[in-house]
Each structure stands twice: as structure tokens, then as C-alpha cells.
Design a protein around this motif. Structure first.
Motif, mmCIF file in Angstrom:
data_model
loop_
_atom_site.group_PDB
_atom_site.id
_atom_site.type_symbol
_atom_site.label_atom_id
_atom_site.label_comp_id
_atom_site.label_asym_id
_atom_site.label_seq_id
_atom_site.Cartn_x
_atom_site.Cartn_y
_atom_site.Cartn_z
ATOM 1 N N ILE A 101 14.953 27.588 54.934
ATOM 2 C CA ILE A 101 13.907 28.608 55.055
ATOM 3 C C ILE A 101 13.399 28.695 56.490
ATOM 4 N N ILE A 102 13.139 27.550 57.068
ATOM 5 C CA ILE A 102 12.449 27.573 58.359
ATOM 6 C C ILE A 102 13.348 28.083 59.487
ATOM 7 N N MET A 103 14.622 27.660 59.457
ATOM 8 C CA MET A 103 15.457 28.032 60.596
ATOM 9 C C MET A 103 15.597 29.544 60.760
ATOM 10 N N PRO A 104 15.969 30.281 59.738
ATOM 11 C CA PRO A 104 16.065 31.738 59.945
ATOM 12 C C PRO A 104 14.702 32.362 60.193
ATOM 13 N N ALA A 105 13.672 31.797 59.568
ATOM 14 C CA ALA A 105 12.356 32.387 59.746
ATOM 15 C C ALA A 105 11.911 32.259 61.190
ATOM 16 N N GLU A 106 12.113 31.093 61.716
ATOM 17 C CA GLU A 106 11.679 30.854 63.079
ATOM 18 C C GLU A 106 12.446 31.754 64.050
ATOM 19 N N ARG A 107 13.748 31.908 63.762
ATOM 20 C CA ARG A 107 14.555 32.688 64.685
ATOM 21 C C ARG A 107 14.263 34.180 64.603
ATOM 22 N N SER A 108 13.869 34.639 63.412
ATOM 23 C CA SER A 108 13.604 36.072 63.303
ATOM 24 C C SER A 108 12.132 36.356 63.574
ATOM 25 N N GLY A 109 11.417 35.404 64.099
ATOM 26 C CA GLY A 109 9.999 35.619 64.362
ATOM 27 C C GLY A 109 9.206 35.725 63.078
ATOM 28 N N TRP A 110 9.535 34.934 62.093
ATOM 29 C CA TRP A 110 8.822 34.857 60.816
ATOM 30 C C TRP A 110 8.789 36.181 60.076
ATOM 31 N N ALA A 111 9.841 36.981 60.251
ATOM 32 C CA ALA A 111 9.923 38.253 59.532
ATOM 33 C C ALA A 111 10.519 38.003 58.150
ATOM 34 N N PHE A 112 9.675 37.590 57.254
ATOM 35 C CA PHE A 112 10.190 37.188 55.947
ATOM 36 C C PHE A 112 10.841 38.332 55.208
ATOM 37 N N ARG A 113 10.128 39.459 55.130
ATOM 38 C CA ARG A 113 10.640 40.525 54.285
ATOM 39 C C ARG A 113 11.936 41.103 54.826
ATOM 40 N N ASP A 114 12.022 41.270 56.122
ATOM 41 C CA ASP A 114 13.180 41.968 56.663
ATOM 42 C C ASP A 114 14.406 41.089 56.807
ATOM 43 N N SER A 115 14.180 39.830 57.126
ATOM 44 C CA SER A 115 15.404 39.072 57.374
ATOM 45 C C SER A 115 15.501 37.776 56.582
ATOM 46 N N VAL A 116 14.399 37.099 56.360
ATOM 47 C CA VAL A 116 14.521 35.793 55.716
ATOM 48 C C VAL A 116 14.887 35.927 54.243
ATOM 49 N N ILE A 117 14.191 36.825 53.557
ATOM 50 C CA ILE A 117 14.438 36.968 52.120
ATOM 51 C C ILE A 117 15.875 37.438 51.850
ATOM 52 N N PRO A 118 16.344 38.486 52.544
ATOM 53 C CA PRO A 118 17.751 38.863 52.327
ATOM 54 C C PRO A 118 18.712 37.734 52.644
ATOM 55 N N PHE A 119 18.394 37.010 53.700
ATOM 56 C CA PHE A 119 19.264 35.883 54.052
ATOM 57 C C PHE A 119 19.287 34.863 52.913
ATOM 58 N N LEU A 120 18.106 34.572 52.394
ATOM 59 C CA LEU A 120 18.043 33.586 51.321
ATOM 60 C C LEU A 120 18.784 34.086 50.081
ATOM 61 N N ALA A 121 18.712 35.393 49.842
ATOM 62 C CA ALA A 121 19.421 35.931 48.675
ATOM 63 C C ALA A 121 20.922 35.720 48.816
ATOM 64 N N SER A 122 21.445 35.992 50.005
ATOM 65 C CA SER A 122 22.883 35.781 50.199
ATOM 66 C C SER A 122 23.226 34.307 50.054
ATOM 67 N N PHE A 123 22.388 33.485 50.641
ATOM 68 C CA PHE A 123 22.602 32.046 50.558
ATOM 69 C C PHE A 123 22.646 31.607 49.094
ATOM 70 N N ALA A 124 21.649 32.050 48.354
ATOM 71 C CA ALA A 124 21.552 31.620 46.963
ATOM 72 C C ALA A 124 22.725 32.158 46.150
ATOM 73 N N THR A 125 23.196 33.370 46.487
ATOM 74 C CA THR A 125 24.342 33.914 45.764
ATOM 75 C C THR A 125 25.550 33.012 45.939
ATOM 76 N N THR A 126 25.801 32.630 47.184
ATOM 77 C CA THR A 126 26.958 31.768 47.430
ATOM 78 C C THR A 126 26.783 30.434 46.720
ATOM 79 N N VAL A 127 25.580 29.896 46.779
ATOM 80 C CA VAL A 127 25.349 28.627 46.084
ATOM 81 C C VAL A 127 25.670 28.782 44.602
ATOM 82 N N ALA A 128 25.224 29.904 44.026
ATOM 83 C CA ALA A 128 25.461 30.107 42.593
ATOM 84 C C ALA A 128 26.955 30.146 42.301
ATOM 85 N N ILE A 129 27.698 30.863 43.146
ATOM 86 C CA ILE A 129 29.141 30.979 42.919
ATOM 87 C C ILE A 129 29.805 29.615 43.041
ATOM 88 N N PHE A 130 29.442 28.896 44.083
ATOM 89 C CA PHE A 130 30.069 27.590 44.282
ATOM 90 C C PHE A 130 29.638 26.608 43.204
#
Lengths: 262, 241, 363, 389
Positions: D20-49
Motif C-alpha cells: 500500500i505505502i510504496m505506490p501511495a508514496e510514489r503517486s503522491g498519496w493519490a489513492f483514488r486515481d492510482s493506488v486503488i486501481p493498482f491494488l485491484a490489479s495486485f489482488a486480481t493476480t494474487v487471486a489467480i495465483f
């Protein structure tokens, strides 16, 4: 000709390993409803005989009849189906499964053993599980292990593992139970109980037992008739008293040459 | 044989078993120089276990094993061999995939010199394996394999030889041959501690004997006394004590 | 009456006995015939003669790997899935000793101030070979390093598992971990680009029967066969080798005979590590230095070892030559990508027909 | 040990925080625009694996069958799903592959290739194909020592990957298949689709999880676990060892196939370079060993943590790293994974979540229904048995 009441008949059975005949032309009968003992010096081929009867080994030659049907060469799970169960000399419990699971595994033709049944006929699986569970509890009580039912089988003492082996054989309404040294490592109090239990099973439920045992006291108390094997052959058969008086048996144990054959 | 003050091998109150299972509940045995001692007893008495415990193949929980006055309790087998003991297991006592000669060489593994003389000595003692020295041991018959096992154990010129059921599953003729060979080995000055199923036969070749039952000493005495004793038969066939 | 009924059944039983007793021999004989036939045919057929010769070279590289594999399998009783990657690692160590190069960033090397090629004449070609004596010294260095590394891995990983009494599968997974670690170590130090010990083109020589061979290939074959013979002599003529075989046969009896099994295990790793390093160097001469190659070569190695009967060095050599020839000759008929398929098919056939291998179980 | 109890929560928390923190920090804590979508992709891959890791858990964790060629099943699953859903090749001279059944299903509205039914068909076909493959592989190997299967599965993974590259007409060789229709893709804004697909993947994971849990806690699973413990005892209890072993292997392989198909639909493209031994076999072993074989929650947790490490290493690239690290970060991650596997085997062989001690969901349910308190796991005193006789 087959004598009446012979549940298991072994005829001219031979098993050789690399030329060494572990079981050599062995012929014997186990009568229905009896506790038949099997004794003999080390290396007499007793455990090999058990392995042959239950299909863990294939005989080199000879026949095994059970209930008049030939069973030699059948794989273990099919001899089990015919109603023959065995225990192992060194207990082989399913280590990281609970005592209860060790027992609940055994009954054959469980509906839930087909992978799709739990989905399609959940109620049937469920009902059967309950029955098996009740039976397992009953048997655990019978062998005095009910307080350990949720323990991993690996945490049992060696005597308790022996009892677990016995309990396992009782889970499936067998006709013939082959016990390989049921008494080894069981403490005297448990042993007394074990003898009572076995007699009860034999006389009340009519289960036939074939027992390898080294403890002659146990054999004397429990078994009649007793079959003596030496060097892969049957050398004597009779009541414990007869066996004790039999010169050939003493010879087999103490050495010297016994008279081979006929 | 002269009577020595100290026994060569002494086992005192040894408790041992496999894992948590205790099989020996305190067994004591001693072997004097140059004698043959036989341990007999019904199945499950712990005879083979005793051999393994003495030779360090299974841990000794309690008790002491001394060899020539030296405490050797708990030494691993590879050390025992260096002390001057040798052991012939009951089964699988030859390297089946090695040739007979190689088996004997392995028997003399820790020998630094005189290997070839010792080999010749062994072949003289066991002529039936000498003729097949380049064959694989797995091809030998049971009796020959037993001879090979004896020869392998003798390669180091041990002072005490432990034999675990040398006559097991052999034909009567072979049993005779083996025991004669054992007697011959003993005459050359090797003390022998032997576990035997074949009690009468073994006792005939022994000076003293012990009877074990259920992991404890039950009887001991001179071999001929034991041979006559009615007690022994009772121990085997379990008459009421 | 019973007799009359059971007689036909007895006949069937006897037939089964005969099949059990002789079937094995017949299958083995048939497989041998098939193999000898294929080898002869590919050697005599002018289309495949060149490929046959290449196959012998490839097979001799496999042979060294398979012998190491089978040695470890015979004594430690587990399949070492890190064998291929450790081979490559050994090859890289030799590369490092020779050139002193490590990757600084992609496609850019940093050269350490000391390396074997700075010795006078170390890279001058030896006769028709592409490399000088520097590589040979480098290979010796790699042998030492890999032997030490093997013992270290045993102490660190396999010995604790042995003491715990872990099953063969746990050993296999642990060795997979080692394989991954070794592979990524190569990638970290030398990067993903393929490398070779020497640069420049190496022309093949013309030999009778229209065969073209690089002298390097003859060198590979000679070293492999030489080492295989050495391993054989070690196992069958020296005290240590006999003790290794004794331990493989019956560890308890070995201890009873006074053989220190810990020591034997250590020696097995030393010899196994040395073989790994040499096999890796030969593989790198034959193909190239490439971190990816280690795992790929595992399949032919196992196929060779199983074909020859696991635990048997001469079997491994034979098996490896067969697999190597089969793989190369198959190129004539199938796309090169199917090389691994050849090893796979051989593996399946052997497992189906004779799981103990062609030379296995000669007791 | 008190410390040991904290290992699992600590590992979980560390990965979660980092992801959570790494992408948030890099995108300037833009949760809605970048962190949440990123987490969704991450979680999708985790689910598949996690699905594939569950399949491996059935094979190794429960049945004790040793599969080193997960890549083969992963790949067959992915490709099967792709060719069952894609339309036939438009320009066979440039792109060629077999199948392409997507068009044949277009005659009904909900059957068109970007809706749910093709997705289901593709997934089912993937499962079936993997099941058949596993069954064929089991014939020569399951009766032999465990590690033979490992070698054979390595072989089949290698072979299938090479076949997919060599046979141009099969699955378009090295370039792979692109443009795989994704379920409901046209109904959503492309930016939001990842959330939809996360839902789908999560749904599949939940179904597979329940199926495995239900299977393993049934009498069937009991036989499998017994096999893992001791084949002789299982045979002495009248079970056909070989048949059950095959079933366990095939069932696990089918789950891997499902995982492969969900992977293909998520990426929209598959190519052979995904299915290398390293990426497609090893990481699943790392997941299962780390998470705890014999525990389905462990299999999922393992997928989370291992893929978390993956993502962390990717995220690190966004920072200002020294050149030395920048070019090697993935290799270092691989090395750490290899070392972690060994460390887990040596120090904590049971993994982060050890196997649970439960008997059978059927029994638990039954006993609950009878209003008896199920005595697991705390109450140990014997409850009175049902009236005997």
C-alpha cells in the motif's frame, strides 16, 4: 476335501525371495469363529504368510481360499473387500491425522469417497458420516481410546498405537482379522482388557481371528487351536497344551533337527 | 582357556529400545576372554536389540558397556570396530552389489596393512567363497552369504565377535557347517557372543549361556547346565511360572 | 475335484510367473536391440552421420552431469534438482577465474584487476583448440570452488534435513531452492546475456566420411570419457570408491564395517562437485554460458541417469550417449525445439517398460 | 515459542504495508486515481495465483503427489481458454492457431464472446484438458517413487512450451495469442474494468477454495490425506491407492487449469515466455511451502506474500536506486525466494499456517444440527456418545 467351517484355507503356498523360500509349501486352515494362534521362531515366515493372505505380496505358487473363493494374488484393497483385515507388527498409524480420522477412514464404500457425491448427495454423505462417527466412537470406547480421539495418531504411546490398529480393523465388520503381534508393547493392564475384548468379539460377534504372537501366555489364554510354523512350513497344530507338549515344537524353538514334512 | 580377572566385554543393566519403545529393561551379560557365550530366549526377548545396543547402532538409555575395562557405552559402530569388536547382523549382512573380495576389503576398511595376508587367511578359512571371489555377493546362497558375513567381520582380527543368529533360515547341513566354523574361529582366540534361535545347537558349542525373556535376564549358567534345564523350555513355551 | 477346477487357474498363474520372470529380460533385450539398431542406423546413414557425431559430443557432456547426478542419488538417495544449475554456476566460476569479468550493468562488464588470462600465454590457443591453458587452470579453480560449495551446501541444508529424517521430496524441494538461488546468483553477478570463454570464430575440420568436427568437440569427448573411466576406476578400484558403493548398498553394514559414513558423504559431495564443475565447463564450451541453460539440461540428465539405471556410472554414460545421439539425430526430422521432447519420450518409455533402467538391478 | 506466533501476522502486515505505502508514496498519496486501481490489479493476480497454489495444495499438500511441472497445467489452461473464446484467425497467414470457437457462440446475446458464457466454457474446457493431461501422466509414474513424477512433469512442461513455440498453427508460436475476449469487457469503462475482473477472479477463487475445502473435508479427502501419510495402511484399509492418487493429481491439475484460464482472461493475451519453469512452476512451490502445505488458507496466504514480494521489487524500481541494484533487483528477489524456500524447510517446515486438525465438514454440520456443541478444538473432554445399541 474342505472341512466344514474352514474360513481360510492355505494350500501349498510358496513365496521365495531371491531363491530364499520364506514360505515353503505351507498348508493350513483357519476355522470360522476361532481364535487361531500362529507361533514359531523368528524368520519362520509368519508375517510373510500374513502379507500373502492380505495381498501385500503375491505368492510364487500355491492357493489361498477364503470362504471357498480363491483370493491369492488379489491386491490388498480387494482382499479387504472380501472381509479380511490385518494389523501391522510395527504400528503404521496415519501420523498427522487424528485418532478419530484414522478410524473413520476405514469403512469401505463410503458415499463421500466419490468426489462428486459430497456435491450431489450431501445428505447421504452427511448421514453416513454420522453413522461412521458413532461407530468410531463406540469402537474407541471399546478399546479405551475415546479420550484421545482428537489427538494426532503420532502422539500415542506404542501400546495405544497397537490398540488403534485393532480398532481400525473393527471399523469394517470383518470376517477375519489377522493380528500381527497385538501384545507387543502393550502394558499388562491393557493386555488383560485386550484379551477380554478379543474373546468378546470372537464369541459374541463371531469374528474369526488369526493371531501372530510371541507371548506364549497370551497365546495360551487366548487361542485355540495354535499353529506352529518353522522355516516356512507348518510343523504342528493343536491346542496350546498339545503344542507345549509337542517335541517337534520345542525342537523348532530350541534347535536340533525337526522331522521335515509328512 | 585361562580365567582372566576382567571380562573382555561386560554389559551392565542396559536399558535400550527403538525410539520411545523400550525393549531391554536392564540386561547384564559378560564375556570372558576366549569363550563362546550364547544368548537364547523366546522371540521378542530383545536378543537382537541387545546386540545392536552393544554395538552402538541404537542408543543406550541406561547402563554401561565396558570393553576390556574401558567404557564404550554409546560409541558409534565405526568406533566399536576400532576398539576390537566386530558384529555380524542377522540379515542383510553382506553388500549384495559388491563382489566377495570387495566385501572382505570393506570388512578390513580401517586396516592399514596386512590386508592381503588377512584376505588369504579368510579364504583359507572359508574355501567355498574363495573360488567365487569376483562374483557379486548377491548371487551367493544363504549359507555362503553367512560365511561371507563371518569372514567380513573377521577381517579386522577382532577380540570379540558378536553374532546375531548365524543359523537363521539356513538348511540343517549349513547350520552344522556354520557352527563348526564358529568353533574354529573361537579356537583361534576370538571370544564370541552369539544370539541364537537354535538354542540347543548353539549351546553345544558354547561355554556359558544366558536366557533372556521380555527384555530381562532370566537364567544364566554353564552351557551344559542350561541344556539340561527344564526351565528353558518353559520360558519358551510359557508354562505358568 | 478341487484340483480339476483349479488346474486351469494354475496354468494362468504359471504363465504369469513365466512372464514375471522372463518378461523383464525380454523387454530389456528388445530395448537394447532398438537402441543399438537406432545408433547403428544413424551412424551409417549418410544424412544423419554428422548429427550422430554431434550427438556423441552432446551426450558426453550429459554423461558427466548424469554421472554426478547418479552418484549423489546412489549415496544420498535423492534426486538433486540443482544439478544443472550448479553445472552452469561452475562454468561461470571458471569464466570468472579466466577473465575476471563481472557484469556492471546490462551489456557492460567490469574487469577485475586479476585474472588468469593475464598470465603470459594463457589464452594462446592450444593446438587446434579455441582456448589456452588458462581455461584449464580456470576449470581446476572451478572444481575446487564447486567441491567446497557442495560440502558447504550439504552442511548447511542437506545434513540438517538428513538428521531430521526428511523424506526424499523435501530434499528435492530443498534442491529446487538451491537451483533457484544458484541461477539468480549467476544472473546477479554476470547478467542474463549469454557469454563464451573465447570470442572469435572456430572453424571445423574435415574428417573422413564427410564429418566435420571442431577440435573442441574432440576435446569434450575425450575429457568426458576420460573422467567417466576415472570415476569408474574410483568406484571399483579404490578403497574410497568401494566404501561409497558399500554405503550406497547398505549404510548400516557400512558403519558396522568401520566406514565413517559422514566422511563418505563429504567425499561424495567433493567428487560430485568436481564433476559438476567439469561438466559445466564442457557444457559452456559446447554450447555457451547462459544462466537459463542449467534447468533446461536437467531433463536430459535425468533421462540419461534413469535410462542407465540410477546409481550406476557406466549406465549413466551409456544412457547419456543414447540420449545425446537421439536428441541430435532427431533434428534431422523434427524442429530443433523438440530436442527436449526426445529426452522426454525416452524417459516415459523407460518408466513404462523398465523403471530400474537398462543397466539397473544387476544383483 | 512466543516469537513464533508473531511470524505469520508480521509477514502479512509487512507485505500489506509495503504494497500500500510504496505506490501511495510514489503517486503522491493519490489513492483514488492510482493506488486503488493498482491494488485491484495486485489482488486480481494474487487471486489467480492462489487458485493455482490451491491446486498444488491438493496435489502435494493433501495427496502427497509431487508435481514439478505446474507450468504445463498453467499453460494448457491458459491456452485452452484462449482458443475456446477467440474468434478464428482473421489472417491465417500472419496469425494462426487452432480452435477459435468464439464466433460459433455468437448467435445468442449472452453467448457473444465478451459475455459470461464463453468465459465459463473456456474455463471448463481448460479444466478438462488439464485433467486429461494429468491422467495420462499419472499412468507411467504414480506407481513409482515420488520423484519420478517430478522429473516427468518437468519434462512435459518443457516439451509443451517447445511445442507451443515450434508448431506455428497450434497457438501462434512464440508470439502467442492476443485479443482474448474478456467477460463483460464492453459493458464497463476500460478504467473500471479491472475492478470487475477482480470481482470475477475473487469469485473463482472463492468457488475453488470452497470446492477444495469441501472435497478435502469429505471422506474423499480423508482418503487422500491417508495416502499422504502411509500408502500401506491406506491399502490395508481397503482403499485403491492408485485410483485415489490419480484422482488427487487430476483434481489438482484441473484447478491449475482453471487458474490458467482466469489468468488468460485477465491478461487478454498469452505467450510462451510466461510459462517458463521459473515463473510458472517455482513460484507456486514457493507460495505453498511458505504459506503452509496442507492448509488451504496457507496456500492463499503464500500466494499473497510471494506475489507481494514480486510487486515490492517492481515498485522499488520506481525509486532512485543505484545502478547496481536497479539492473539486478529481480534477480535479487529470485535469490531471496530461493533462500526463503530453504529457510522455511529448515526452520519452519510446516509453513506460516500449519495444517488444521479437522475431521469432516459433514460431521461438523451434522453435529451442529443436533444442537451438540462441536468440541473442536478447545473442548477435549469426551462428550457422551450416542446411545449404543
Amino acid at each position: 476335501m474342505a472341512e466344514n467351517g474352514a474360513l481360510l484355507r492355505v494350500e501349498n503356498l510358496v513365496k521365495s525371495f531371491d531363491g530364499l523360500r520364506a514360505v515353503n509349501n505351507c498348508t493350513l486352515e483357519v476355522r470360522k469363529g476361532c481364535l487361531t494362534g500362529l507361533i514359531g521362531p523368528n524368520g519362520a515366515g509368519k508375517t510373510t504368510l500374513f502379507n500373502l493372505i492380505t495381498g501385500f505380496l503375491k505368492p510364487t505358487s500355491g492357493r489361498i481360499h477364503f470362504n471357498g473363493e480363491r483370493i491369492d494374488g488379489l491386491p490388498p484393497h480387494l482382499t479387504f473387500r472380501k472381509g479380511i483385515v490385518r494389523t501391522f507388527q510395527v504400528p503404521r498409524e496415519l501420523k498427522s491425522m487424528t485418532v478419530l480420522e484414522n478410524l473413520m477412514l476405514v469403512p469401505s464404500d463410503q458415499a463421500g469417497e466419490r468426489i462428486w457425491n459430497p456435491w450431489l448427495f450431501g445428505f447421504r454423505v452427511s448421514r453416513q458420516e454420522r453413522q461412521i462417527y458413532d461407530k468410531a466412537l463406540q469402537i474407541l470406547e471399546f478399546v479405551d481410546l475415546q479420550h484421545l480421539r482428537d489427538e494426532y495418531a503420532s502422539s500415542l504411546s506404542s501400546g495405544q498405537k497397537k490398540l488403534l490398529e485393532l480398532a481400525r480393523t473393527l471399523m469394517c465388520d470383518p470376517q477375519l482379522i489377522l493380528l500381527d503381534e497385538p501384545g507387543a508393547g502393550v502394558n499388562p493392564a491393557l493386555m488383560k482388557r485386550l484379551v477380554e475384548r478379543l474373546e468378546l468379539l470372537c464369541h459374541e460377534l463371531g469374528i474369526t481371528f488369526f493371531v501372530i504372537e510371541h507371548d506364549m501366555d497370551l497365546i495360551t489364554r487366548l487361542c485355540n487351536p495354535v499353529i506352529v510354523m518353522s522355516n516356512g512350513e507348518v510343523i504342528a497344530e493343536g491346542s496350546p497344551e498339545e503344542i507345549k507338549g509337542d517335541e517337534r515344537v520345542l525342537e523348532a524353538y530350541l534347535g536340533g533337527q525337526y522331522l521335515a514334512g509328512t | 582357556m585361562g580365567v582372566s580377572i576382567l571380562p573382555v566385554l561386560e554389559v551392565k543393566d542396559v536399558v535400550a529400545g527403538y525410539g520411545e519403545v523400550e525393549i531391554l529393561h536392564g540386561v547384564s551379560i559378560k564375556v570372558d576372554e576366549g569363550e563362546v557365550v550364547t544368548i537364547i530366549g523366546p522371540n521378542g526377548a530383545g536378543k537382537s536389540t541387545l546386540m545392536k545396543a552393544v554395538f552402538g547402532l541404537i542408543p543406550v538409555k541406561k547402563g554401561r558397556i565396558t570393553f576390556k575395562g574401558r567404557d564404550v557405552t554409546g560409541s558409534p559402530p565405526e568406533k566399536m570396530v576400532r576398539f576390537g569388536l566386530s558384529y555380524v547382523p542377522q540379515s542383510e549382512n553382506a553388500f549384495a552389489t559388491l563382489s566377495i573380495q570387495e566385501n572382505l576389503e570393506m570388512g578390513g576398511f580401517i586396516r592399514r596393512d596386512g590386508l592381503s595376508e588377512r584376505l588369504n587367511w579368510a579364504y583359507e578359512l572359508f574355501p567355498d567363497i574363495a573360488s567365487r571371489r569376483h562374483e557379486r555377493a548377491g548371487r551367493l546362497s544363504g549359507g555362503q552369504r553367512q560365511m561371507l558375513a563371518l569372514a567380513r567381520a573377521l577381517m579386522l582380527d577382532p577380540q570379540v565377535l558378536l553374532l546375531d543368529e548365524p543359523s537363521a533360515s539356513l538348511s540343517p547341513k549349513m547350520v552344522e557347517a556354520i557352527f563348526e566354523r564358529v568353533a574354529q574361529i573361537n579356537r583361534s582366540g576370538v571370544a564370541i557372543l552369539m544370539v541364537e534361535q537354535n538354542a540347543r545347537h548353539a549351546l553345544q558349542f558354547s561355554r556359558r549361556g544366558y536366557v533372556l525373556a521380555m527384555g530381562v535376564n532370566r537364567l544364566e549358567g554353564a552351557a551344559d547346565e542350561l541344556l539340561e534345564s527344564a526351565e528353558v523350555g518353559k520360558l519358551y513355551l510359557g508354562a505358568e511360572p | 475335484m478341487t484340483d480339476a477346477v483349479s488346474r486351469p487357474a494354475d496354468l494362468v498363474g504359471r504363465a504369469q510367473d513365466i512372464r514375471r520372470r522372463y518378461g523383464d529380460t525380454a523387454v530389456t533385450a528388445a530395448l537394447w536391440l532398438l537402441i543399438v539398431g537406432l545408433v547403428l542406423w544413424s551412424a551409417l546413414n549418410s544424412d544423419t552421420r554428422q548429427l550422430f557425431v554431434n550427438g556423441v559430443v552432446v551426450g558426453s557432456v550429459f554423461a558427466l552431469g548424469a554421472i554426478g547426478l547418479t552418484l549423489i542419488y546412489g549415496i544420498l538417495k535423492f534426486g538433486n534438482f540443482a544439478h544443472g544449475d550448479l553445472m552452469m554456476l561452475g562454468a561461470y566460476f571458471a569464466f570468472f577465474a579466466l577473465t575476471g569479468r563481472v557484469s556492471e550493468r546490462p551489456r557492460f562488464d567490469k574487469e577485475l584487476p586479476w585474472s588468469l588470462d593475464s598470465l603470459p600465454g594463457a589464452v594462446d590457443r592450444l593446438g587446434d583448440l579455441t582456448f589456452g591453458y588458462g581455461l584449464i587452470i580456470a576449470a581446476v579453480v572451478a572444481v575446487a570452488v564447486m567441491a567446497a560449495l557442495s560440502i558447504g551446501l550439504d552442511r548447511l541444508i542437506y545434513r540438517p534435513l538428513r538428521r531430521r529424517g526428511a523424506g526424499i521430496v523435501i530434499f528435492a524441494i530443498a534442491s529446487l531452492g538451491v537451483a533457484i538461488a544458484a541461477r539468480s546468483l549467476m544472473l546477479i553477478i554476470w547478467g542474463p546475456e549469454p557469454r563464451s570463454y573465447v570470442t572469435g570464430i572456430h572453424k571445423a575440420q574435415q574428417y573422413p566420411f564427410d564429418i566435420r568436427l571442431k577440435t573442441d568437440q574432440i576435446f569434450i569427448f575425450a575429457v568426458a570419457v576420460g573422467l567417466a573411466v576415472l570415476v569408474y576406476l574410483l568406484l571399483y578400484r579404490t578403497k574410497l570408491g568401494k566404501a561409497m558403493r558399500a554405503m550406497s548398498d547398505n549404510p548400516d553394514l557400512a558403519r558396522v564395517s568401520g566406514i565413517n559414513t559422514d566422511q563418505i558423504i563429504a567425499w561424495t559431495w567433493v567428487i560430485g562437485g568436481a564433476l559438476v564443475a567439469v561438466a559445466g565447463v564442457l557444457l559452456a564450451i559446447q554450447a555457451q554460458l547462459n544462466p537459463q541453460l542449467g534447468f533446461v539440461i536437467l531433463l536430459p540428465l535425468f533421462a540419461s541417469a534413469i535410462l542407465g539405471g540410477i546409481g550406476n556410472p557406466i549406465g549413466a554414460l551409456t544412457g547419456a550417449l543414447v540420449v545425446g545421439i537421439a536428441q541430435e539425430v532427431a533434428v534431422e526430422y523434427f524442429a530443433p525445439g523438440y530436442k527436449s521432447g526426445v529426452a522426454f519420450v525416452i524417459l516415459i518409455v523407460i518408466l513404462l517398460l523398465r523403471p530400474r533402467g537398462l543397466l539397473g538391478a544387476r544383483v | 515459542m512466543r516469537l513464533e506466533r508473531w511470524i505469520t501476522p508480521a509477514a502479512f502486515a509487512a507485505v500489506t504495508l509495503a504494497v500500500i505505502i510504496m505506490p501511495a508514496e510514489r503517486s503522491g498519496w493519490a489513492f483514488r486515481d492510482s493506488v486503488i486501481p493498482f491494488l485491484a490489479s495486485f489482488a486480481t493476480t494474487v487471486a489467480i495465483f492462489a487458485v493455482i497454489s490451491l491446486g498444488l495444495n491438493v496435489q502435494w499438500g493433501y495427496t502427497g503427489v509431487f508435481n514439478f511441472g505446474i507450468a504445463a497445467f498453467f499453460m494448457v489452461g491458459a491456452y485452452t481458454a484462449a482458443i475456446f473464446t477467440k474468434p478464428p484467425p482473421a489472417q491465417p497467414e500472419f496469425v494462426s492457431y487452432v480452435g477459435g470457437f468464439g464466433d460459433k457462440l455468437d448467435f445468442l446475446p449472452f453467448l457473444s464472446s465478451d459475455q459470461w458464457l464463453p468465459f465459463l466454457i473456456g474455463t471448463a474446457a481448460a479444466a478438462v484438458m488439464c485433467g486429461v493431461l494429468a491422467f495420462l501422466l499419472s499412468i507411467p509414474t504414480l506407481r513409482l517413487r515420488e520423484d519420478y513424477l517430478a522429473i516427468v512433469t518437468i519434462g512435459i512442461a518443457e516439451l509443451l512450451r517447445n511445442v507451443s513455440i515450434e508448431e506455428r498453427g497450434l497457438v501462434n508460436s512464440a508470439r502467442g495469442l492476443t485479443g482474448i475476449p474478456r467477460p463483460f469487457h464492453d459493458f464497463f469503462d476500460p478504467g473500471d474494468y479491472r475492478f470487475v475482473y477482480f470481482g470475477i477472479a475473487l469469485g473463482v477463487l472463492a468457488l475453488v477454495y470452497l470446492a477444495v475445502e469441501r472435497g478435502i473435508r469429505s471422506p474423499w479427502g480423508r482418503v487422500l490425506r491417508a495416502l499422504r501419510e502411509d500408502e500401506l495402511t491406506t491399502a490395508a484399509s481397503g482403499k485403491n491407492v492408485f485410483a485415489f492418487k490419480t484422482q488427487g493429481f487430476v483434481f489438482g491439475a484441473m484447478i491449475m487449469g482453471i487458474g490458467g484460464s482466469v489468468f488468460a482472461y485477465e491478461r487478454g493475451s498469452v505467450s510462451p515466455d510466461t510459462f517458463t519453469h521459473f515463473f510458472a512452476t517455482f513460484i507456486f512451490w514457493a507460495m505453498l511451502i511458505m504459506g503452509g502445505s496442507g492448509n488451504n488458507k496457507g496456500a492463499v496466504l503464500g500466494a499473497y506474500i510471494v506475489w507481494g514480494l514480486w510487486i515490492i521489487s517492481l515498485q522499488l524500481l520506481g525509486y532512485d536506486l543505484p545502478q547496481f541494484l536497479r539492473s539486478r533487483i529481480f534477480f535479487i528477489r529470485d535469490f531471496i525466494l530461493g533462500a526463503l524456500i530453504i529457510a522455511v524447510l529448515l526452520l519452519r517446515p510446516q509453513g506460516l499456517l500449519p495444517e488444521e486438525r479437522r475431521v469432516s465438514i459433514w460431521l461438523e454440520r451434522q453435529l451442529k444440527r443436533r444442537r451438540r456443541l462441536w468440541p473442536w478444538p478447545r473442548r477435549r473432554e469426551p462428550t457422551e456418545a450416542a446411545p449404543v445399541d
